[in-house]
Design an enzyme around this catalytic site. Structure first.
Site, PDB file in Angstrom:
ATOM      1  N   ASP A  10      85.949  60.848-103.843  1.00 16.84           N
ATOM      2  CA  ASP A  10      85.467  61.551-102.947  1.00 16.84           C
ATOM      3  C   ASP A  10      84.101  62.410-103.384  1.00 16.84           C
ATOM      4  O   ASP A  10      84.526  63.045-104.636  1.00 16.84           O
ATOM      5  CB  ASP A  10      86.340  62.168-102.117  1.00 16.84           C
ATOM      6  CG  ASP A  10      85.509  62.741-100.795  1.00 16.84           C
ATOM      7  OD1 ASP A  10      84.356  62.274-100.508  1.00 16.84           O
ATOM      8  OD2 ASP A  10      86.084  63.549-100.090  1.00 16.84           O
ATOM      9  N   ARG A  14      78.073  65.152-102.181  1.00 17.09           N
ATOM     10  CA  ARG A  14      77.996  66.344-102.572  1.00 17.09           C
ATOM     11  C   ARG A  14      77.557  66.788-103.929  1.00 17.09           C
ATOM     12  O   ARG A  14      76.801  67.695-104.235  1.00 17.09           O
ATOM     13  CB  ARG A  14      79.479  67.119-102.158  1.00 17.09           C
ATOM     14  CG  ARG A  14      79.611  67.526-100.650  1.00 17.09           C
ATOM     15  CD  ARG A  14      81.011  67.827-100.369  1.00 17.09           C
ATOM     16  NE  ARG A  14      81.784  66.731-100.267  1.00 17.09           N
ATOM     17  CZ  ARG A  14      83.090  66.457 -99.983  1.00 17.09           C
ATOM     18  NH1 ARG A  14      83.678  67.549-100.017  1.00 17.09           N
ATOM     19  NH2 ARG A  14      83.554  65.231 -99.721  1.00 17.09           N
ATOM     20  N   ASN A  59      82.759  54.185 -93.458  1.00 15.12           N
ATOM     21  CA  ASN A  59      81.553  54.388 -94.404  1.00 15.12           C
ATOM     22  C   ASN A  59      80.619  53.439 -93.916  1.00 15.12           C
ATOM     23  O   ASN A  59      79.258  53.801 -94.042  1.00 15.12           O
ATOM     24  CB  ASN A  59      82.076  54.073 -95.691  1.00 15.12           C
ATOM     25  CG  ASN A  59      82.802  55.174 -96.426  1.00 15.12           C
ATOM     26  OD1 ASN A  59      83.538  54.960 -97.410  1.00 15.12           O
ATOM     27  ND2 ASN A  59      82.721  56.265 -95.821  1.00 15.12           N
ATOM     28  N   ARG A  62      77.713  55.081 -91.891  1.00 11.28           N
ATOM     29  CA  ARG A  62      76.809  55.912 -92.342  1.00 11.28           C
ATOM     30  C   ARG A  62      75.337  55.413 -92.152  1.00 11.28           C
ATOM     31  O   ARG A  62      75.005  54.167 -91.631  1.00 11.28           O
ATOM     32  CB  ARG A  62      76.868  56.068 -93.599  1.00 11.28           C
ATOM     33  CG  ARG A  62      78.070  56.673 -94.231  1.00 11.28           C
ATOM     34  CD  ARG A  62      78.565  57.006 -95.782  1.00 11.28           C
ATOM     35  NE  ARG A  62      79.544  57.490 -96.116  1.00 11.28           N
ATOM     36  CZ  ARG A  62      79.975  57.895 -97.376  1.00 11.28           C
ATOM     37  NH1 ARG A  62      79.290  57.438 -98.088  1.00 11.28           N
ATOM     38  NH2 ARG A  62      80.821  58.550 -97.457  1.00 11.28           N
ATOM     39  N   ARG A 180      92.967  62.122-105.139  1.00 14.28           N
ATOM     40  CA  ARG A 180      91.791  62.365-104.538  1.00 14.28           C
ATOM     41  C   ARG A 180      90.732  63.637-105.162  1.00 14.28           C
ATOM     42  O   ARG A 180      91.501  64.643-105.479  1.00 14.28           O
ATOM     43  CB  ARG A 180      92.007  62.708-102.923  1.00 14.28           C
ATOM     44  CG  ARG A 180      90.886  62.735-102.251  1.00 14.28           C
ATOM     45  CD  ARG A 180      90.918  62.700-100.583  1.00 14.28           C
ATOM     46  NE  ARG A 180      89.768  62.486-100.045  1.00 14.28           N
ATOM     47  CZ  ARG A 180      89.431  62.311 -98.866  1.00 14.28           C
ATOM     48  NH1 ARG A 180      90.498  61.726 -98.122  1.00 14.28           N
ATOM     49  NH2 ARG A 180      88.290  62.340 -98.229  1.00 14.28           N
ATOM     50  N   LEU A 187      94.049  61.251 -96.598  1.00  8.46           N
ATOM     51  CA  LEU A 187      94.105  59.715 -97.039  1.00  8.46           C
ATOM     52  C   LEU A 187      93.177  58.986 -96.448  1.00  8.46           C
ATOM     53  O   LEU A 187      92.284  58.027 -96.969  1.00  8.46           O
ATOM     54  CB  LEU A 187      95.297  58.958 -96.483  1.00  8.46           C
ATOM     55  CG  LEU A 187      96.668  59.179 -97.332  1.00  8.46           C
ATOM     56  CD1 LEU A 187      97.953  58.470 -96.915  1.00  8.46           C
ATOM     57  CD2 LEU A 187      96.544  58.526 -98.674  1.00  8.46           C
ATOM     58  N   SER A 188      92.588  59.339 -95.291  1.00  6.40           N
ATOM     59  CA  SER A 188      91.244  58.732 -94.727  1.00  6.40           C
ATOM     60  C   SER A 188      91.456  57.247 -94.617  1.00  6.40           C
ATOM     61  O   SER A 188      90.419  56.464 -94.854  1.00  6.40           O
ATOM     62  CB  SER A 188      89.964  59.035 -95.782  1.00  6.40           C
ATOM     63  OG  SER A 188      89.725  60.419 -95.711  1.00  6.40           O
TER      64      SER A 188
END
Length: 231
Positions: A10, A14, A59, A62, A180, A187-188
């Site tokens: 992840d 960012r 995802n 997006r 992570r 956990l997503s």
């Protein structure tokens, strides 16, 4: 003893914002980081299964422009896999898990070619979760089982956890440790079934920023834990 390790990489977006670079450059760095992590793990002979959460089904929702960038990078990387020396030298068997039908025929063909090419290797297994969601995997497994039940091939009274595993996308060692990055602690949708007794480690660094020392540290800390597996 750590035998199977998984990563939720992840923080790529960012990282791009923090470093003032494009999403494209950040995702390229993130892809390179995965190969670096594999090379760092080669010094741990007991680790024979490595899993990466590359792209979730969520995802795919997006913005279209960002998704096109991601998929282009993935396609380029897939084209390089069979030319990478470490795949041959370390005997890496690569498998993909997820909803393949959400990708183009060309993308699916690339995945199939890599699996076919690397099936000869048995030293280490690398699982790439792409177009993946853990709950969806369980639903798909139930559908496969139901189809066999309707054909009279299985008896539901004999269904066990180990038996259900056969209907998941790929049968591999459940992760002993899930790492992570980017400070998030969830956990997503990653390995919902397989993570039942996994240990967790969370790094306060974005995925492209992690170092070999970071990976060594989480592995060393894992080795101090006493796992009870719910007992």
């Amino acid at each position: 003893m750590l035998r199977s390790i998984a990563f939720i990489p992840d923080g790529n977006r960012r990282h791009a914002s923090a470093e003032g670079i494009s999403f494209t450059q950040s995702y390229i760095e993130g892809t390179r980081k995965a190969w670096e992590v594999l090379s760092w793990l080669s010094k741990y002979p007991t680790i024979d299964t490595v899993i990466f959460y590359t792209l979730s089904l969520k995802n795919l929702e997006r913005p279209k422009t960002e998704l096109m960038i991601l998929l282009k990078i993935f396609e380029q990387e897939l084209d390089k896999v069979m030319k990478r020396n470490e795949v041959i030298e370390e005997g890496i068997n690569i498998r993909f898990i997820g909803r393949r039908d959400v990708f183009s025929k060309g993308f699916q063909t690339r995945m199939e070619k890599i699996e076919k090419y690397t099936e000869q290797f048995r030293n280490k297994q690398v699982i790439i979760a792409i177009g993946y969601d853990g709950q969806t995997e369980i639903v798909d497994a139930v559908k496969k089982y139901t189809a066999e039940f309707e054909q009279g091939l299985v008896n539901p009274n004999e269904l066990t956890v180990d038996e259900l595993k056969r209907y998941l996308y790929v049968d591999f060692k459940s992760p002993d440790l899930i790492v992570r990055t980017s400070k998030e602690q969830r956990l997503s949708g990653f390995l919902t079934f397989q993570s039942a007794y996994s240990e967790f480690a969370f790094l306060d660094k974005k995925w492209p920023e992690i170092t070999e020392q970071d990976v060594d540290a989480v592995i060393a800390e894992y080795e101090t834990r006493h796992r009870r597996f719910g007992k």
